[in-house]
Design an enzyme around this catalytic site. Sequence first.
Site, PDB file in Angstrom:
ATOM      1  N   GLU A  42       0.766  -1.090  -0.078  1.00  0.00           N
ATOM      2  CA  GLU A  42      -0.177   0.045  -0.084  1.00  0.00           C
ATOM      3  C   GLU A  42       0.969   1.181  -0.019  1.00  0.00           C
ATOM      4  O   GLU A  42       2.081   1.119   0.521  1.00  0.00           O
ATOM      5  CB  GLU A  42      -0.955   0.043   1.289  1.00  0.00           C
ATOM      6  CG  GLU A  42      -1.824  -1.328   1.613  1.00  0.00           C
ATOM      7  CD  GLU A  42      -2.042  -1.418   2.873  1.00  0.00           C
ATOM      8  OE1 GLU A  42      -2.466  -0.675   3.702  1.00  0.00           O
ATOM      9  OE2 GLU A  42      -2.096  -2.510   3.260  1.00  0.00           O
ATOM     10  N   LYS A  64       2.304   4.661   1.401  1.00  0.00           N
ATOM     11  CA  LYS A  64       2.522   5.120   2.836  1.00  0.00           C
ATOM     12  C   LYS A  64       2.061   6.588   2.767  1.00  0.00           C
ATOM     13  O   LYS A  64       2.799   7.532   2.324  1.00  0.00           O
ATOM     14  CB  LYS A  64       3.841   5.047   3.106  1.00  0.00           C
ATOM     15  CG  LYS A  64       3.972   5.617   4.755  1.00  0.00           C
ATOM     16  CD  LYS A  64       5.313   5.243   5.197  1.00  0.00           C
ATOM     17  CE  LYS A  64       5.658   5.553   6.849  1.00  0.00           C
ATOM     18  NZ  LYS A  64       4.773   6.600   7.317  1.00  0.00           N
ATOM     19  N   ASP A  67       1.656  10.547   3.478  1.00  0.00           N
ATOM     20  CA  ASP A  67       2.408  11.337   4.276  1.00  0.00           C
ATOM     21  C   ASP A  67       1.282  12.379   5.024  1.00  0.00           C
ATOM     22  O   ASP A  67       1.047  13.669   4.728  1.00  0.00           O
ATOM     23  CB  ASP A  67       3.202  12.356   3.445  1.00  0.00           C
ATOM     24  CG  ASP A  67       4.049  13.181   4.208  1.00  0.00           C
ATOM     25  OD1 ASP A  67       4.342  12.955   5.487  1.00  0.00           O
ATOM     26  OD2 ASP A  67       4.909  14.068   3.515  1.00  0.00           O
ATOM     27  N   TYR A  86      -6.533   2.244   6.347  1.00  0.00           N
ATOM     28  CA  TYR A  86      -5.726   1.190   6.240  1.00  0.00           C
ATOM     29  C   TYR A  86      -5.673  -0.080   7.009  1.00  0.00           C
ATOM     30  O   TYR A  86      -4.820  -0.825   6.926  1.00  0.00           O
ATOM     31  CB  TYR A  86      -4.371   1.682   5.876  1.00  0.00           C
ATOM     32  CG  TYR A  86      -3.569   2.561   7.174  1.00  0.00           C
ATOM     33  CD1 TYR A  86      -3.287   1.981   8.283  1.00  0.00           C
ATOM     34  CD2 TYR A  86      -3.469   3.714   6.981  1.00  0.00           C
ATOM     35  CE1 TYR A  86      -2.863   2.624   9.323  1.00  0.00           C
ATOM     36  CE2 TYR A  86      -2.896   4.383   7.918  1.00  0.00           C
ATOM     37  CZ  TYR A  86      -2.890   3.953   9.314  1.00  0.00           C
ATOM     38  OH  TYR A  86      -2.105   4.811  10.221  1.00  0.00           O
ATOM     39  N   LYS A 123      10.691   3.675   2.729  1.00  0.00           N
ATOM     40  CA  LYS A 123      10.693   4.979   2.438  1.00  0.00           C
ATOM     41  C   LYS A 123      11.428   5.428   1.272  1.00  0.00           C
ATOM     42  O   LYS A 123      12.389   4.681   0.790  1.00  0.00           O
ATOM     43  CB  LYS A 123      11.372   5.687   3.350  1.00  0.00           C
ATOM     44  CG  LYS A 123      10.781   5.451   4.874  1.00  0.00           C
ATOM     45  CD  LYS A 123       9.587   6.226   4.933  1.00  0.00           C
ATOM     46  CE  LYS A 123       9.058   6.263   6.617  1.00  0.00           C
ATOM     47  NZ  LYS A 123       9.711   7.405   7.303  1.00  0.00           N
ATOM     48  N   CYS A 153      34.390  25.658  28.367  1.00  0.00           N
ATOM     49  CA  CYS A 153      32.870  25.750  27.927  1.00  0.00           C
ATOM     50  C   CYS A 153      32.517  27.209  27.728  1.00  0.00           C
ATOM     51  O   CYS A 153      32.808  28.097  28.261  1.00  0.00           O
ATOM     52  CB  CYS A 153      31.939  25.522  29.396  1.00  0.00           C
ATOM     53  SG  CYS A 153      30.427  25.786  29.311  1.00  0.00           S
ATOM     54  N   CYS A 157      30.308  28.786  30.883  1.00  0.00           N
ATOM     55  CA  CYS A 157      30.696  29.024  32.157  1.00  0.00           C
ATOM     56  C   CYS A 157      32.528  29.087  32.161  1.00  0.00           C
ATOM     57  O   CYS A 157      32.968  29.540  33.162  1.00  0.00           O
ATOM     58  CB  CYS A 157      29.996  28.172  33.073  1.00  0.00           C
ATOM     59  SG  CYS A 157      30.979  26.348  33.059  1.00  0.00           S
ATOM     60  N   CYS A 192      31.378  19.855  29.524  1.00  0.00           N
ATOM     61  CA  CYS A 192      31.962  20.682  30.403  1.00  0.00           C
ATOM     62  C   CYS A 192      31.842  20.203  31.950  1.00  0.00           C
ATOM     63  O   CYS A 192      30.869  19.581  32.101  1.00  0.00           O
ATOM     64  CB  CYS A 192      30.683  21.762  30.243  1.00  0.00           C
ATOM     65  SG  CYS A 192      30.521  23.172  31.531  1.00  0.00           S
ATOM     66  N   CYS A 195      27.822  25.598  35.868  1.00  0.00           N
ATOM     67  CA  CYS A 195      27.536  26.179  34.685  1.00  0.00           C
ATOM     68  C   CYS A 195      26.182  26.428  34.457  1.00  0.00           C
ATOM     69  O   CYS A 195      25.065  25.771  34.661  1.00  0.00           O
ATOM     70  CB  CYS A 195      28.004  25.001  33.620  1.00  0.00           C
ATOM     71  SG  CYS A 195      27.509  25.415  31.984  1.00  0.00           S
TER      72      CYS A 195
END
Length: 693
Positions: A115, A117, A119, A226, A315, A409, A412, A427, A433
């Site tokens: 079938e 698919k 969207d 479906y 897909k 970081c 900090c 970090c 921080c």
Amino acid sequence: MSAPRQSRERAEQLRRQIEHHNHCYYVLDAPEIEDAQYDRLLRELESLERDYPALATPDSPTRRVGGAPLAQFSAVRHRLPMLSLGNAFSEGDVVAFDRRVREAAGATEVAYSAEPKFDGLAISLRYEDGAFVQGATRGDGATGEDVSANLRTVRAIPMRLRAALRGSFEVRGEVLMYRTDFAALNERQRAAGEKVFANPRNAAAGSLRQLDPRVTARRALRFCAYGVGFTGDARLPRTQVQLLDRLAELGLPVARERRLVRGVAGLLAYYRELAESRPGLPFDIDGAVYKVNDFDLQEQLGFVARAPRFALAHKFPAQEAVTEILDITVQVGRTGALTPAARLAPVFVGGVTVASATLHNEDEIRRKDLWRGDRVVVRRAGDVIPEVVRVDKPGPRRAADRFRMPACCPVCGSPVVRLEGEAVARCTGGFACAAQRKEALLHFAQRRAMDIEGLGEKLVDQLVERAMVDSPADLYRLTIEDLQSLERMAQKSSRNLLDAIAASRGRPLGRFIFALGIPGVGEEVAKVLARHFGTVEAFLEADWGALAERKLELARENAARKRRGQRLEARIMEGIGPELSDSLAKFLGAAHNREVIQALAAAARPADDASAVAKGALGGKVFVITGTLPALTRDQARELIERHGGRVTGSVSSNTDFVVAGTEPGSKLDRAREIGVRILDEDGLRELLGQAR
DNA sequence: GATCCTCGAGTTCC
DNA sequence: CTCGAGGATC
């Protein structure tokens, strides 16, 4: 005054005609009359129902113009979960799928239903005695939102099935919007100065989530069925292909592009044909769905996690686009992880405009050899998360364009470390921080944790920056004056937030533990811990060393029993292995952490876990005690069991769940063996209660 | 020791 | 949604 017979009959006739034409138009795709004629029928019925309100049945097509707006959607628990499908991105994946199916089936060739698919958005429709009563979005698969009022306006959804099906009957399908309707909608939106939608899917989603059904009614949504969910005792075919035919007979729209195919060759041929016809279809699809046709075989194949083993979504390749990396920036997460992200020149791909994409970590950047200024190929992986696929054409690549993980970081300034064998750099600032404090607060407040509505990023930013809140416990000390000093927080918003914070008191222990944000402890592990310990106090006092030992012992014991073909004992805290134990022991071993948790528990007052304390792992379970237990008197054992929600009775029967046996047991033990009741010793009982010794 | 599965964490856009 | 890593299983 009741309606004259004439009007009643005419109304009935009109309703039948209108539903017939709906069916012709939306299901058969073969309209028999002009739109104008259809509108005349509808208006005549409307006017009849206006004159005689008693004629307006709940399933009347006039209802499709939409009822009164809702304040919010209510939650609907799906009677059967709405599952997602495993994905295939290549022919190889499909071949592997078919091989697994054939092996399980013991067949050389398997028949599949193939079938398109769609969207769109998955929904579940519930019919009672053939009449539409409720429709819900997929949500997380277990619980969705009640969008019945909006679905009533979707003309492709019949308000009455074309057969008298008794009881509940759930139809699963997809709500979508045709491309032409999408274009027309955007045209109208643009003309009205309202926002336009990026693609038909978003338009359909936005329309279905309208609180005002009258808006939805103007949005030309479609529906395609479906499958089915809960179907009670309806007699249904035993193959997918026949089921779809049956759904069509019931008046539901079903994909015309459905087909019965054989073997992997059939699947791949179908896929190629579908890909070819894709541009000519009136709606968007993102691939093909294959389902084992025979339901008996489907049942035999069963499920892996949340996806059925008997179905696959194949897909189409993701759409790709080319754009430029403007910059590579670094974000600091809750655990201190520094995650590089590509800032991209905005580009339209896969239906939306993408401006940034995560690059995961340093290795990933090196693997793909990405530099600032490079022209790159971007796609939306799995149709959602943008991904930089590869370099299309390198940029100038000056030395400054190369990405380097900062040594400090960016928030900090604490040193950044990357542990041996780990992919992420972190970090080391921890609580010091600001980024980590913010993320910790957001995590604490998120829906699946303490669910503090309205405490979002903007607010947390302000609270942390003004040092009004350092740790979650501080949230519970905020006053209305505090909040009103913030931007965009007047009387009403402040009140609401305070209420939301107050409402987060007494959440289940599992959520509380999850909310703490202990590394490695997500929703599931938190639940396991909550069930095991029952209370914050027990959790804090746990002896992790002893637990680890008992786990090992139990594993050895289980292995031995298995060799002897005996039943396996229950496990202690399944899913928590040595790594997690260590990490938890370390975290909870720090006095500072324990104090913070204690203070937080005092403020947020999480509810003890019922399955460990009130009802017990024992909820209503029936126990019989026999013999002498090593540490407990009989009365103490009884008291212990009852405190955990179990019941203690005197004699063993088929109703007995457990027999607790000590030394010199009586005939009750023999009887228990005879009927196969589970037998525990005192330690086994304690394990069941989630108590360490 | 290898393999399969599940869970955690980080993430994008509307 | 995807990736990585921990946990369970053989």
